[in-house]
Design an enzyme around this catalytic site. Structure first.
Site, PDB file in Angstrom:
ATOM      1  N   LYS A  48      -3.200   2.193  15.692  1.00  0.00           N
ATOM      2  CA  LYS A  48      -2.394   1.788  17.101  1.00  0.00           C
ATOM      3  C   LYS A  48      -0.757   1.364  16.246  1.00  0.00           C
ATOM      4  O   LYS A  48       0.038   0.888  17.039  1.00  0.00           O
ATOM      5  CB  LYS A  48      -3.412   0.339  17.048  1.00  0.00           C
ATOM      6  CG  LYS A  48      -4.522  -0.054  17.227  1.00  0.00           C
ATOM      7  CD  LYS A  48      -4.847  -1.922  17.230  1.00  0.00           C
ATOM      8  CE  LYS A  48      -6.207  -1.953  17.401  1.00  0.00           C
ATOM      9  NZ  LYS A  48      -6.633  -3.389  17.292  1.00  0.00           N
ATOM     10  N   GLY A  49      -1.258   1.292  15.169  1.00  0.00           N
ATOM     11  CA  GLY A  49       0.376   1.712  14.059  1.00  0.00           C
ATOM     12  C   GLY A  49       1.411   2.298  15.532  1.00  0.00           C
ATOM     13  O   GLY A  49       2.692   1.968  15.159  1.00  0.00           O
ATOM     14  N   ASP A 106       3.231   5.309  12.164  1.00  0.00           N
ATOM     15  CA  ASP A 106       4.128   4.520  11.743  1.00  0.00           C
ATOM     16  C   ASP A 106       4.552   4.814  10.349  1.00  0.00           C
ATOM     17  O   ASP A 106       5.526   4.221  10.099  1.00  0.00           O
ATOM     18  CB  ASP A 106       3.794   3.372  12.126  1.00  0.00           C
ATOM     19  CG  ASP A 106       2.008   2.869  11.143  1.00  0.00           C
ATOM     20  OD1 ASP A 106       1.632   4.040  10.217  1.00  0.00           O
ATOM     21  OD2 ASP A 106       1.457   2.026  10.767  1.00  0.00           O
ATOM     22  N   ASP A 109       2.559   6.180   3.671  1.00  0.00           N
ATOM     23  CA  ASP A 109       2.326   5.470   2.396  1.00  0.00           C
ATOM     24  C   ASP A 109       1.367   5.913   0.986  1.00  0.00           C
ATOM     25  O   ASP A 109       2.335   7.033   0.764  1.00  0.00           O
ATOM     26  CB  ASP A 109       1.408   4.156   2.504  1.00  0.00           C
ATOM     27  CG  ASP A 109       1.584   3.375   1.218  1.00  0.00           C
ATOM     28  OD1 ASP A 109       2.227   3.057   0.256  1.00  0.00           O
ATOM     29  OD2 ASP A 109       0.803   2.348   1.500  1.00  0.00           O
ATOM     30  N   LYS A 137       7.372   6.438   2.727  1.00  0.00           N
ATOM     31  CA  LYS A 137       7.683   5.375   1.381  1.00  0.00           C
ATOM     32  C   LYS A 137       7.365   6.590   0.322  1.00  0.00           C
ATOM     33  O   LYS A 137       5.517   6.788  -0.310  1.00  0.00           O
ATOM     34  CB  LYS A 137       6.214   4.360   1.061  1.00  0.00           C
ATOM     35  CG  LYS A 137       6.675   2.465   2.162  1.00  0.00           C
ATOM     36  CD  LYS A 137       5.265   1.966   1.703  1.00  0.00           C
ATOM     37  CE  LYS A 137       5.520   0.748   2.595  1.00  0.00           C
ATOM     38  NZ  LYS A 137       3.665  -0.444   1.975  1.00  0.00           N
ATOM     39  N   VAL A 159       5.642  -3.817   5.072  1.00  0.00           N
ATOM     40  CA  VAL A 159       6.347  -3.803   5.751  1.00  0.00           C
ATOM     41  C   VAL A 159       5.872  -4.487   7.470  1.00  0.00           C
ATOM     42  O   VAL A 159       4.607  -3.129   7.825  1.00  0.00           O
ATOM     43  CB  VAL A 159       7.327  -3.400   6.447  1.00  0.00           C
ATOM     44  CG1 VAL A 159       8.260  -2.501   5.024  1.00  0.00           C
ATOM     45  CG2 VAL A 159       6.866  -1.755   6.884  1.00  0.00           C
ATOM     46  N   ASP A 165       1.643  -3.236  11.551  1.00  0.00           N
ATOM     47  CA  ASP A 165       0.345  -5.182  11.133  1.00  0.00           C
ATOM     48  C   ASP A 165       0.230  -5.796   9.990  1.00  0.00           C
ATOM     49  O   ASP A 165      -0.071  -5.016   9.088  1.00  0.00           O
ATOM     50  CB  ASP A 165      -0.455  -4.788  12.260  1.00  0.00           C
ATOM     51  CG  ASP A 165      -1.623  -3.877  11.493  1.00  0.00           C
ATOM     52  OD1 ASP A 165      -1.447  -3.048  10.923  1.00  0.00           O
ATOM     53  OD2 ASP A 165      -2.260  -5.119  11.081  1.00  0.00           O
TER      54      ASP A 165
HETATM   55  P1  XMP Z   1      -1.620   6.169   3.475  1.00  0.00           P
HETATM   56  O1  XMP Z   1      -1.679   5.701   2.295  1.00  0.00           O
HETATM   57  O2  XMP Z   1      -3.040   6.367   3.723  1.00  0.00           O
HETATM   58  O3  XMP Z   1      -1.319   5.166   4.206  1.00  0.00           O
HETATM   59  O4  XMP Z   1      -0.410   7.222   4.193  1.00  0.00           O
HETATM   60  C1  XMP Z   1      -1.278   4.921   5.996  1.00  0.00           C
HETATM   61  C2  XMP Z   1      -1.533   3.721   6.705  1.00  0.00           C
HETATM   62  O5  XMP Z   1      -1.530   2.369   5.702  1.00  0.00           O
HETATM   63  C3  XMP Z   1      -0.863   1.332   6.615  1.00  0.00           C
HETATM   64  N1  XMP Z   1       0.564   0.768   5.840  1.00  0.00           N
HETATM   65  C4  XMP Z   1       1.206   0.694   6.368  1.00  0.00           C
HETATM   66  N2  XMP Z   1       0.951  -0.267   6.749  1.00  0.00           N
HETATM   67  N3  XMP Z   1       2.624  -1.651   6.450  1.00  0.00           N
HETATM   68  C5  XMP Z   1       1.705  -1.402   7.295  1.00  0.00           C
HETATM   69  O6  XMP Z   1       1.640  -2.453   8.271  1.00  0.00           O
HETATM   70  C6  XMP Z   1       3.001  -0.980   5.264  1.00  0.00           C
HETATM   71  O7  XMP Z   1       3.748  -1.368   4.575  1.00  0.00           O
HETATM   72  C7  XMP Z   1       1.959   0.472   5.302  1.00  0.00           C
HETATM   73  N4  XMP Z   1       1.956   1.034   4.129  1.00  0.00           N
HETATM   74  C8  XMP Z   1       0.979   1.332   4.444  1.00  0.00           C
HETATM   75  C9  XMP Z   1      -0.585   2.185   7.750  1.00  0.00           C
HETATM   76  O8  XMP Z   1      -1.422   1.653   8.857  1.00  0.00           O
HETATM   77  C10 XMP Z   1      -0.985   3.574   7.704  1.00  0.00           C
HETATM   78  O9  XMP Z   1      -1.331   4.166   8.960  1.00  0.00           O
HETATM   79 MG    MG Z   2      -2.686  -0.839   9.649  1.00  0.00          MG
END
Ligand code: XMP
Ligand code: MG
Length: 187
Positions: A48-49, A106, A109, A137, A159, A165
């Site tokens: 949903k992000g 969104d 990470d 990130k 964040v 979320d």
């Molecule tokens: P990866 O680690 O697989 O992460 O690259 C992607 C998903 O992790 C969630 N994510 C976050 N969600 N604040 C959030 O609300 C954050 O700081 C954050 N860091 C990672 C996100 O759902 C993304 O799709």
């Molecule tokens: Mg999320």
């Protein structure tokens, strides 16, 4: 009209305000419009992000791109720690074979979600496949992953807001902010 002059009480600080987000998304839209000019583009939002970013980005695309929209949902985080594996919860309705596909996310990470998601999509032989993420990130990668389009690179802080979320809350905030520690929050 300003509904809220102050940040949400659970927000420690605003990292990206409405102005910065709007300016950058319009610039991304212009860049994507140039890159896909006179082509058909299937824009795939990752639920949903991406919902708020996706809706702003779509409206920043020019009429010289023939745009179609679809969605996917994958299981990602519970809380703030990465699980590493993803599951497809909702799949495309469009067939991506032979199409120019742009995945809209969104945040990147660890890179695990998009590595797995792009592998899944690549197996369906799109004509091209690129990723556009609002936030990146880069210090958090567990696997090398480089999205073509990035809104903002941000430091390693959790964040929320603008679609992002914490346990399904705070998606509605019109900015991207850093949460207060758990004991200082109202929820
Ligand atoms: P990866 O680690 O697989 O992460 O690259 C992607 C998903 O992790 C969630 N994510 C976050 N969600 N604040 C959030 O609300 C954050 O700081 C954050 N860091 C990672 C996100 O759902 C993304 O799709
Ligand atoms: Mg999320």
């Amino acid at each position: 009209m300003h509904i809220d002059a102050f940040p949400h009480p659970d927000i420690h600080k605003i990292l990206l305000d409405e102005q910065a987000l709007g300016d950058r998304i319009r610039a991304l839209g212009a860049q994507i419009t140039r890159d896909y000019s006179q082509r058909r583009l299937l824009v795939v939002g990752v639920l949903k992000g991406s919902l708020i970013f996706m809706s702003d980005l779509l409206r920043a695309l020019g009429s010289e791109v023939d745009v179609m929209v679809d969605f996917m949902a994958v299981a990602s985080y519970a809380g703030t720690a990465s699980t590493g594996t993803i599951r497809v919860l909702l799949d495309l309705r469009e067939n991506p074979e032979g199409r120019d596909v742009l995945v809209v996310e969104d945040i990147v990470d660890t890179g695990l979600t998009l590595t797995s998601l792009t592998e899944t999509l690549r197996a369906r032989r799109p004509g091209s496949l690129e990723v556009c993420t609002l936030l990146d990130k880069p210090d958090c990668r567990k696997t090398p992953f480089k999205p073509k389009y990035v809104g903002f690179q941000i430091p390693n802080e959790f964040v929320v807001g603008f679609g992002l979320d914490y346990d399904e809350r705070y998606r509605q905030l019109p900015y991207v902010g850093v949460l207060k520690p758990l004991q200082a929050r109202t929820h």
